[in-house]
Design a protein around this motif. Structure first.
Motif, PDB file in Angstrom:
ATOM      1  N   ALA A  70      33.551  39.900  40.554  1.00 23.23           N
ATOM      2  CA  ALA A  70      32.393  39.035  40.284  1.00 23.23           C
ATOM      3  C   ALA A  70      32.352  38.598  38.825  1.00 23.23           C
ATOM      4  N   LEU A  71      33.499  38.164  38.312  1.00 25.48           N
ATOM      5  CA  LEU A  71      33.529  37.634  36.967  1.00 25.48           C
ATOM      6  C   LEU A  71      32.759  36.317  36.910  1.00 25.48           C
ATOM      7  N   ASN A  72      32.432  35.893  35.727  1.00 27.71           N
ATOM      8  CA  ASN A  72      31.693  34.642  35.540  1.00 27.71           C
ATOM      9  C   ASN A  72      32.671  33.479  35.669  1.00 27.71           C
ATOM     10  N   ILE A  73      32.678  32.841  36.842  1.00 28.79           N
ATOM     11  CA  ILE A  73      33.603  31.752  37.151  1.00 28.79           C
ATOM     12  C   ILE A  73      32.824  30.450  37.225  1.00 28.79           C
ATOM     13  N   ARG A  74      33.260  29.456  36.472  1.00 30.55           N
ATOM     14  CA  ARG A  74      32.578  28.161  36.428  1.00 30.55           C
ATOM     15  C   ARG A  74      33.467  27.097  37.059  1.00 30.55           C
ATOM     16  N   PHE A  75      32.896  26.297  37.956  1.00 31.61           N
ATOM     17  CA  PHE A  75      33.641  25.240  38.625  1.00 31.61           C
ATOM     18  C   PHE A  75      33.274  23.880  38.030  1.00 31.61           C
ATOM     19  N   ARG A  82      34.145  46.059  59.473  1.00 33.31           N
ATOM     20  CA  ARG A  82      33.958  46.990  58.353  1.00 33.31           C
ATOM     21  C   ARG A  82      34.638  46.477  57.078  1.00 33.31           C
ATOM     22  N   VAL A  83      35.668  45.637  57.239  1.00 29.03           N
ATOM     23  CA  VAL A  83      36.378  45.101  56.083  1.00 29.03           C
ATOM     24  C   VAL A  83      35.568  43.986  55.418  1.00 29.03           C
ATOM     25  N   VAL A  84      34.994  43.101  56.238  1.00 27.40           N
ATOM     26  CA  VAL A  84      34.298  41.935  55.679  1.00 27.40           C
ATOM     27  C   VAL A  84      32.825  42.192  55.385  1.00 27.40           C
ATOM     28  N   LEU A  85      32.236  43.203  56.027  1.00 27.84           N
ATOM     29  CA  LEU A  85      30.800  43.455  55.873  1.00 27.84           C
ATOM     30  C   LEU A  85      30.363  43.628  54.417  1.00 27.84           C
ATOM     31  N   PRO A  86      31.105  44.367  53.586  1.00 25.16           N
ATOM     32  CA  PRO A  86      30.658  44.540  52.196  1.00 25.16           C
ATOM     33  C   PRO A  86      30.559  43.227  51.411  1.00 25.16           C
ATOM     34  N   TYR A  87      31.211  42.173  51.921  1.00 28.76           N
ATOM     35  CA  TYR A  87      31.244  40.912  51.183  1.00 28.76           C
ATOM     36  C   TYR A  87      30.223  39.892  51.701  1.00 28.76           C
ATOM     37  N   PHE A  88      29.453  40.248  52.742  1.00 33.32           N
ATOM     38  CA  PHE A  88      28.467  39.324  53.288  1.00 33.32           C
ATOM     39  C   PHE A  88      27.445  38.899  52.237  1.00 33.32           C
ATOM     40  N   PHE A  89      27.127  39.819  51.340  1.00 25.16           N
ATOM     41  CA  PHE A  89      26.115  39.530  50.325  1.00 25.16           C
ATOM     42  C   PHE A  89      26.690  39.655  48.913  1.00 25.16           C
ATOM     43  N   ARG A 122      28.133  38.713  45.286  1.00 19.02           N
ATOM     44  CA  ARG A 122      27.677  37.726  44.310  1.00 19.02           C
ATOM     45  C   ARG A 122      28.518  36.469  44.328  1.00 19.02           C
ATOM     46  N   ASP A 123      29.786  36.618  44.696  1.00 19.37           N
ATOM     47  CA  ASP A 123      30.706  35.486  44.684  1.00 19.37           C
ATOM     48  C   ASP A 123      30.742  34.837  46.076  1.00 19.37           C
ATOM     49  N   VAL A 124      30.340  33.585  46.158  1.00 17.20           N
ATOM     50  CA  VAL A 124      30.192  32.935  47.471  1.00 17.20           C
ATOM     51  C   VAL A 124      31.545  32.731  48.166  1.00 17.20           C
ATOM     52  N   THR A 125      32.649  32.659  47.418  1.00 18.78           N
ATOM     53  CA  THR A 125      33.946  32.445  48.062  1.00 18.78           C
ATOM     54  C   THR A 125      34.422  33.674  48.810  1.00 18.78           C
ATOM     55  N   LEU A 126      33.732  34.801  48.650  1.00 19.89           N
ATOM     56  CA  LEU A 126      34.088  36.022  49.393  1.00 19.89           C
ATOM     57  C   LEU A 126      33.162  36.261  50.574  1.00 19.89           C
ATOM     58  N   ARG A 127      32.150  35.445  50.749  1.00 15.42           N
ATOM     59  CA  ARG A 127      31.205  35.691  51.841  1.00 15.42           C
ATOM     60  C   ARG A 127      31.746  35.180  53.163  1.00 15.42           C
TER      61      ARG A 127
END
Length: 219
Positions: free
Chosen positions: A149-154, A205-212, A214-219
């Motif tokens: 969750a680094l600070n990534i700017r697009f 179980r693999v994807v659940l931790p990424y549902f919420f 901070r980084d939207v590209t991992l949701r």
């Protein structure tokens, strides 16, 4: 700017060209010596760089819009750690715009590395490029940036152009390496990785931790 050029000990006239260029190009440094692959050479740049930001270009990539790049760097905020821009791709028939790929990082890199600027100290803190991979260590590096969750700017502006004839475009092993990276970064078992190759499906179980995440590209 500084220009760091790493040649793998070629004998095709590259060294002679570099000797001519270094007289005219301010801030240019180069080395020509055998290496163990693309990412071994890039890690030399990670170690040698004196600038604040790193931009990786292959031998057939180039900056098509220098003023756009300069403008982006002059306005980036101090807390930003990674800057991402779309690119242009050069085909035999001409140049086309390549935007951000609409997929998340579970399915590969959603943008091209030629449009990625990463702070030099961040690249070093991440350990540079993982040299176990021959063609996909850029995906590994960017995936780590998102997971942490680094600070990534697009940005919308394009400054880089890359060729359709580069190594990654011609490689047939890239998907397999990406699966290996996913297996390590997301904690997949060997069987889960094989299942993903066939179905593009991942256990909940693999994807659940990424549902919420901070980084939207991992949701």
């Amino acid at each position: 700017h500084e220009h760091l050029i790493y040649d793998g000990g070629s004998n095709d006239g590259t060294v002679e060209l570099l000797k001519e260029l270094e007289v005219r190009v301010v801030g240019m440094r180069w080395r020509s010596e055998p290496d163990s692959g693309i990412y071994n050479a890039l890690n030399k740049g990670v170690r040698d760089a004196q600038g604040e930001w790193l931009l990786v270009l292959g031998c057939d990539d180039y900056i098509g819009y220098v003023r756009v790049l300069d403008g982006l760097l002059s306005h980036v905020s101090p807390e930003t750690q990674v800057c991402v821009s779309p690119v242009q791709k050069e085909y035999a028939s001409g140049i086309r715009d390549i935007g951000f790929v609409r997929k998340n990082l579970f399915f590969g890199m959603p943008y091209c590395h030629q449009g990625v600027l990463i702070r030099t100290d961040v690249a070093r803190a991440l350990g540079g490029f993982d040299e176990r991979y021959h063609i996909s260590a850029d995906y590994d590096m960017i995936l780590k940036c998102h997971i942490k969750a680094l600070n990534i700017r697009f940005y919308k502006e394009r400054y880089a152009v890359f060729s359709d004839f580069g190594v990654s475009g011609q490689s047939h092993g890239k998907f397999g390496e990406s699966i290996d990276i996913m297996r390590e970064q997301f904690g997949l078992t060997r069987l889960q990785a094989e299942h993903f190759k066939e179905t593009l499906a991942l256990p909940l179980r693999v994807v659940l931790p990424y549902f919420f995440h901070r980084d939207v590209t991992l949701r």
